[in-house]
Design an enzyme around this catalytic site. Sequence first.
Site, PDB file in Angstrom:
ATOM      1  N   ARG A  78      29.632  71.199  45.766  1.00  0.00           N
ATOM      2  CA  ARG A  78      28.683  72.025  46.517  1.00  0.00           C
ATOM      3  C   ARG A  78      28.135  73.171  45.678  1.00  0.00           C
ATOM      4  O   ARG A  78      26.931  73.441  45.677  1.00  0.00           O
ATOM      5  CB  ARG A  78      29.361  72.572  47.773  1.00  0.00           C
ATOM      6  CG  ARG A  78      29.662  71.509  48.820  1.00  0.00           C
ATOM      7  CD  ARG A  78      30.445  72.043  49.989  1.00  0.00           C
ATOM      8  NE  ARG A  78      29.712  73.076  50.713  1.00  0.00           N
ATOM      9  CZ  ARG A  78      30.140  73.639  51.832  1.00  0.00           C
ATOM     10  NH1 ARG A  78      31.300  73.277  52.350  1.00  0.00           N
ATOM     11  NH2 ARG A  78      29.422  74.549  52.437  1.00  0.00           N
ATOM     12  N   PHE A  83      25.884  69.153  46.164  1.00  0.00           N
ATOM     13  CA  PHE A  83      26.218  68.024  47.029  1.00  0.00           C
ATOM     14  C   PHE A  83      26.579  68.530  48.432  1.00  0.00           C
ATOM     15  O   PHE A  83      27.270  69.543  48.572  1.00  0.00           O
ATOM     16  CB  PHE A  83      27.408  67.246  46.475  1.00  0.00           C
ATOM     17  CG  PHE A  83      27.086  66.357  45.314  1.00  0.00           C
ATOM     18  CD1 PHE A  83      26.480  65.131  45.512  1.00  0.00           C
ATOM     19  CD2 PHE A  83      27.380  66.748  44.021  1.00  0.00           C
ATOM     20  CE1 PHE A  83      26.188  64.300  44.440  1.00  0.00           C
ATOM     21  CE2 PHE A  83      27.093  65.931  42.948  1.00  0.00           C
ATOM     22  CZ  PHE A  83      26.496  64.702  43.145  1.00  0.00           C
ATOM     23  N   PRO A  84      26.144  67.818  49.487  1.00  0.00           N
ATOM     24  CA  PRO A  84      26.423  68.245  50.867  1.00  0.00           C
ATOM     25  C   PRO A  84      27.818  67.805  51.330  1.00  0.00           C
ATOM     26  O   PRO A  84      27.972  67.025  52.272  1.00  0.00           O
ATOM     27  CB  PRO A  84      25.320  67.541  51.660  1.00  0.00           C
ATOM     28  CG  PRO A  84      25.093  66.267  50.905  1.00  0.00           C
ATOM     29  CD  PRO A  84      25.276  66.617  49.450  1.00  0.00           C
ATOM     30  N   LYS A  85      28.868  68.318  50.678  1.00  0.00           N
ATOM     31  CA  LYS A  85      30.213  67.813  50.902  1.00  0.00           C
ATOM     32  C   LYS A  85      30.956  68.607  51.968  1.00  0.00           C
ATOM     33  O   LYS A  85      30.860  69.824  52.028  1.00  0.00           O
ATOM     34  CB  LYS A  85      31.000  67.843  49.587  1.00  0.00           C
ATOM     35  CG  LYS A  85      30.403  66.926  48.520  1.00  0.00           C
ATOM     36  CD  LYS A  85      31.259  66.881  47.258  1.00  0.00           C
ATOM     37  CE  LYS A  85      30.710  65.848  46.283  1.00  0.00           C
ATOM     38  NZ  LYS A  85      31.568  65.680  45.098  1.00  0.00           N
ATOM     39  N   LYS A  86      31.720  67.853  52.798  1.00  0.00           N
ATOM     40  CA  LYS A  86      32.560  68.453  53.829  1.00  0.00           C
ATOM     41  C   LYS A  86      33.941  67.802  53.789  1.00  0.00           C
ATOM     42  O   LYS A  86      34.095  66.660  53.349  1.00  0.00           O
ATOM     43  CB  LYS A  86      31.943  68.251  55.221  1.00  0.00           C
ATOM     44  CG  LYS A  86      30.615  68.961  55.433  1.00  0.00           C
ATOM     45  CD  LYS A  86      30.102  68.776  56.854  1.00  0.00           C
ATOM     46  CE  LYS A  86      30.935  69.538  57.858  1.00  0.00           C
ATOM     47  NZ  LYS A  86      30.358  69.478  59.229  1.00  0.00           N
TER      48      LYS A  86
END
Length: 215
Positions: A78, A83-86
Amino acid sequence: FLTITYETDMAKLKEVVPEPLEVTDPIVKFEFIRMPDSSGFGDYTESGQIIPVTFKGKKGSYSHAMYLNDEAPIAGGREIWGFPKKLARPSLQVTQETLVGQLHYGNCQVALGTMGYKFNELDIQDMHKALLAPSYLLKIIPHVDGSLRICELIEYYLENVTVKGAWSGPAALHLIPHAMAPVADLPIRRVISATHILTDLTLPNGKVVLDYLKE
């Protein structure tokens, strides 16, 4: 990689893909990725939705949603690349004759992908070429007062790609609605294809191709 390609709603795709990226087909690629030996980040798994796009005439892909089970690659992905990381609980394993990818958010399953294990061998050169296409990210970082501080379109290319095996096979994908992991917001109209790829690769730094705050 287990990648299941499916057809979705074109209007919903256009709602989530930022301009000037363009969507030409109502296609989504749902990925489950096992990374057991990642330099700096170790052993982890990720899953998410990738959308085929074009940018200035170049065909590539946009990372719409990503879910990982390890904090280090979430933070690095992120903060460095965008990156759209969760945090979630993705998994990818072989169960009898089936390659099985699952995504749990908390205790709730939100995705289940299955594919026949190594049914049809694919051309390694074709898969190698596909992995060299550009990828795009929307990097957003807020200021300390909550206002927008960074809003950039990032482009990157994978390097040192060595495809060790590639297969196709029968596949199925099921997405379950969830308020905080809304993968089902891009609904499945039909599954188009699936691939299973074993590869080594390097993720290099990206570059800013558009600064939205300066345009």
